[in-house]
Design an enzyme around this catalytic site. Structure first.
Site, PDB file in Angstrom:
ATOM      1  N   HIS A 163       0.832  -1.211   0.000  1.00 28.40           N
ATOM      2  CA  HIS A 163       0.000   0.000   0.000  1.00 28.40           C
ATOM      3  C   HIS A 163       0.863   1.254   0.000  1.00 28.40           C
ATOM      4  O   HIS A 163       1.618   1.498   0.937  1.00 28.40           O
ATOM      5  CB  HIS A 163      -0.886  -0.023   1.247  1.00 28.40           C
ATOM      6  CG  HIS A 163      -1.831   1.117   1.356  1.00 28.40           C
ATOM      7  ND1 HIS A 163      -1.838   1.968   2.439  1.00 28.40           N
ATOM      8  CD2 HIS A 163      -2.824   1.538   0.537  1.00 28.40           C
ATOM      9  CE1 HIS A 163      -2.788   2.864   2.290  1.00 28.40           C
ATOM     10  NE2 HIS A 163      -3.404   2.639   1.142  1.00 28.40           N
ATOM     11  N   ARG A 164       0.790   2.019  -1.090  1.00 25.47           N
ATOM     12  CA  ARG A 164       1.641   3.200  -1.293  1.00 25.47           C
ATOM     13  C   ARG A 164       3.110   2.805  -1.246  1.00 25.47           C
ATOM     14  O   ARG A 164       3.967   3.573  -0.786  1.00 25.47           O
ATOM     15  CB  ARG A 164       1.317   4.292  -0.275  1.00 25.47           C
ATOM     16  CG  ARG A 164      -0.154   4.689  -0.250  1.00 25.47           C
ATOM     17  CD  ARG A 164      -0.471   5.735   0.801  1.00 25.47           C
ATOM     18  NE  ARG A 164      -1.920   5.789   1.033  1.00 25.47           N
ATOM     19  CZ  ARG A 164      -2.513   6.499   1.991  1.00 25.47           C
ATOM     20  NH1 ARG A 164      -1.779   7.233   2.808  1.00 25.47           N
ATOM     21  NH2 ARG A 164      -3.819   6.478   2.135  1.00 25.47           N
ATOM     22  N   ASP A 212      -1.315   6.325  -5.502  1.00 18.40           N
ATOM     23  CA  ASP A 212      -2.373   7.312  -5.681  1.00 18.40           C
ATOM     24  C   ASP A 212      -1.896   8.342  -6.699  1.00 18.40           C
ATOM     25  O   ASP A 212      -0.759   8.828  -6.600  1.00 18.40           O
ATOM     26  CB  ASP A 212      -2.671   8.023  -4.359  1.00 18.40           C
ATOM     27  CG  ASP A 212      -3.020   7.047  -3.257  1.00 18.40           C
ATOM     28  OD1 ASP A 212      -4.171   6.586  -3.242  1.00 18.40           O
ATOM     29  OD2 ASP A 212      -2.145   6.739  -2.423  1.00 18.40           O
ATOM     30  N   GLU A 242      -4.578   4.056  -8.165  1.00 13.95           N
ATOM     31  CA  GLU A 242      -5.821   4.656  -7.666  1.00 13.95           C
ATOM     32  C   GLU A 242      -5.984   6.039  -8.271  1.00 13.95           C
ATOM     33  O   GLU A 242      -5.115   6.905  -8.136  1.00 13.95           O
ATOM     34  CB  GLU A 242      -5.856   4.746  -6.144  1.00 13.95           C
ATOM     35  CG  GLU A 242      -7.179   5.346  -5.672  1.00 13.95           C
ATOM     36  CD  GLU A 242      -7.341   5.461  -4.173  1.00 13.95           C
ATOM     37  OE1 GLU A 242      -8.220   6.245  -3.741  1.00 13.95           O
ATOM     38  OE2 GLU A 242      -6.617   4.767  -3.442  1.00 13.95           O
ATOM     39  N   LYS A 290      -7.115   9.371  -7.944  1.00 14.64           N
ATOM     40  CA  LYS A 290      -7.422  10.159  -6.753  1.00 14.64           C
ATOM     41  C   LYS A 290      -8.087  11.468  -7.164  1.00 14.64           C
ATOM     42  O   LYS A 290      -7.497  12.285  -7.868  1.00 14.64           O
ATOM     43  CB  LYS A 290      -6.134  10.431  -5.973  1.00 14.64           C
ATOM     44  CG  LYS A 290      -6.311  11.180  -4.662  1.00 14.64           C
ATOM     45  CD  LYS A 290      -7.174  10.431  -3.671  1.00 14.64           C
ATOM     46  CE  LYS A 290      -6.555   9.137  -3.208  1.00 14.64           C
ATOM     47  NZ  LYS A 290      -7.355   8.495  -2.137  1.00 14.64           N
ATOM     48  N   ASP A 347       0.207  -1.865   4.447  1.00 14.64           N
ATOM     49  CA  ASP A 347       1.428  -1.086   4.635  1.00 14.64           C
ATOM     50  C   ASP A 347       2.600  -1.985   5.023  1.00 14.64           C
ATOM     51  O   ASP A 347       3.751  -1.575   4.936  1.00 14.64           O
ATOM     52  CB  ASP A 347       1.238  -0.054   5.764  1.00 14.64           C
ATOM     53  CG  ASP A 347       0.114   0.921   5.484  1.00 14.64           C
ATOM     54  OD1 ASP A 347      -0.086   1.291   4.316  1.00 14.64           O
ATOM     55  OD2 ASP A 347      -0.570   1.322   6.447  1.00 14.64           O
TER      56      ASP A 347
END
Length: 259
Positions: free
Chosen positions: A22-23, A51, A124, A126, A246
């Protein structure tokens, strides 16, 4: 010493390796930076989630928040800062001295790194209230075309169904995933409208019945953002395909223990 693991537990362990960083590996490096994406590659992750929103001069930038305040030494809205200004910001020191002078990456830079390191990318889309969904989708589409990424290396996701519909027109060959915090009662109708591939939802609100309904309808099911494997032990049994976390290293630790 060999550790005996029940058959049911072995099946659970096998599924825990299906994670998206995640990210990037955002517990080990500043989120949505090239450093975080490289950490994910070093961990052996197949997928990263990023994002993307536009700068003032309409360059797709990889950053989550509407402003740069939380994750840089600057201030102001991303949409009100040009690429040249965004690239002057330190996006790493807030996380730790070792990441001083890490920069906010462009989507083009991120896709280049992903190609070199065999990473798949969940993009994503955003959107904040003032954003133009058509322009965002067009600019992202242009960068993707220029990147020459393989279609199966990419996945679009968004809370904004209109953005997913527009990407369906611009890049129909790239799969689409609908983001929801809580899955609505009319989920299947919405998914059909965008010819969705996957559903991405908050693991805390997913029910077993919802999971079974989605899997019976042949959708991939991803949960965000469980950072402790113990929180989602039952979810694997419900048919969840992947965890967006994460801490992908926490799930790899389970696999290492089992082996």
């Amino acid at each position: 010493m060999n550790i005996a693991i029940p058959e049911k537990a072995q099946q659970t362990v096998q599924k825990t390796i299906k994670t998206t960083a995640h990210r990037g590996a955002s517990s080990l490096a500043p989120e949505n930076t090239l450093a975080a994406f490289m950490k994910a590659a070093e961990l052996g992750c197949d997928w990263i989630e990023i994002d993307v929103q536009l700068s003032l001069d309409k360059v797709p930038m990889v950053i989550h928040d509407r402003t740069v305040d939380r994750c840089s030494n600057g201030s102001g809205a991303v949409a009100e800062l040009a690429l040249s200004s965004l690239k002057q910001l330190d996006a790493g020191q807030w996380f730790g001295q070792a990441f001083t002078e890490e920069r906010i990456p462009t989507l083009a830079e991120t896709l280049c790194l992903a190609k070199k390191n065999n990473l798949k990318v969940n993009i994503e889309l955003k959107l904040y209230p003032q954003d133009d969904v058509q322009v965002l989708c067009e600019r992202i589409s242009e960068v993707i075309t220029e990147s020459q990424c393989i279609d199966t290396q990419l996945l679009f996701s968004s809370f904004n169904a209109e953005a997913l519909k527009r990407m369906q027109n611009l890049q129909p060959q790239i799969r689409r995933g609908q983001l929801w915090e809580k899955i609505p009662t009319d989920a299947l109708a919405n998914l059909k409208e965008i010819d969705a591939y996957s559903v991405h939802c908050d693991y805390r609100f997913l029910t077993e019945r919802q999971a079974q309904q989605l899997k019976q309808s042949d959708y991939q099911l991803y949960c965000y953002t469980p950072n402790q494997p113990a929180l989602v032990e039952q979810h694997w049994g419900w048919g969840v395909d992947m965890m967006i976390t994460d801490k992908p290293q926490a799930y790899r630790a389970i696999l290492a223990y089992a082996s």
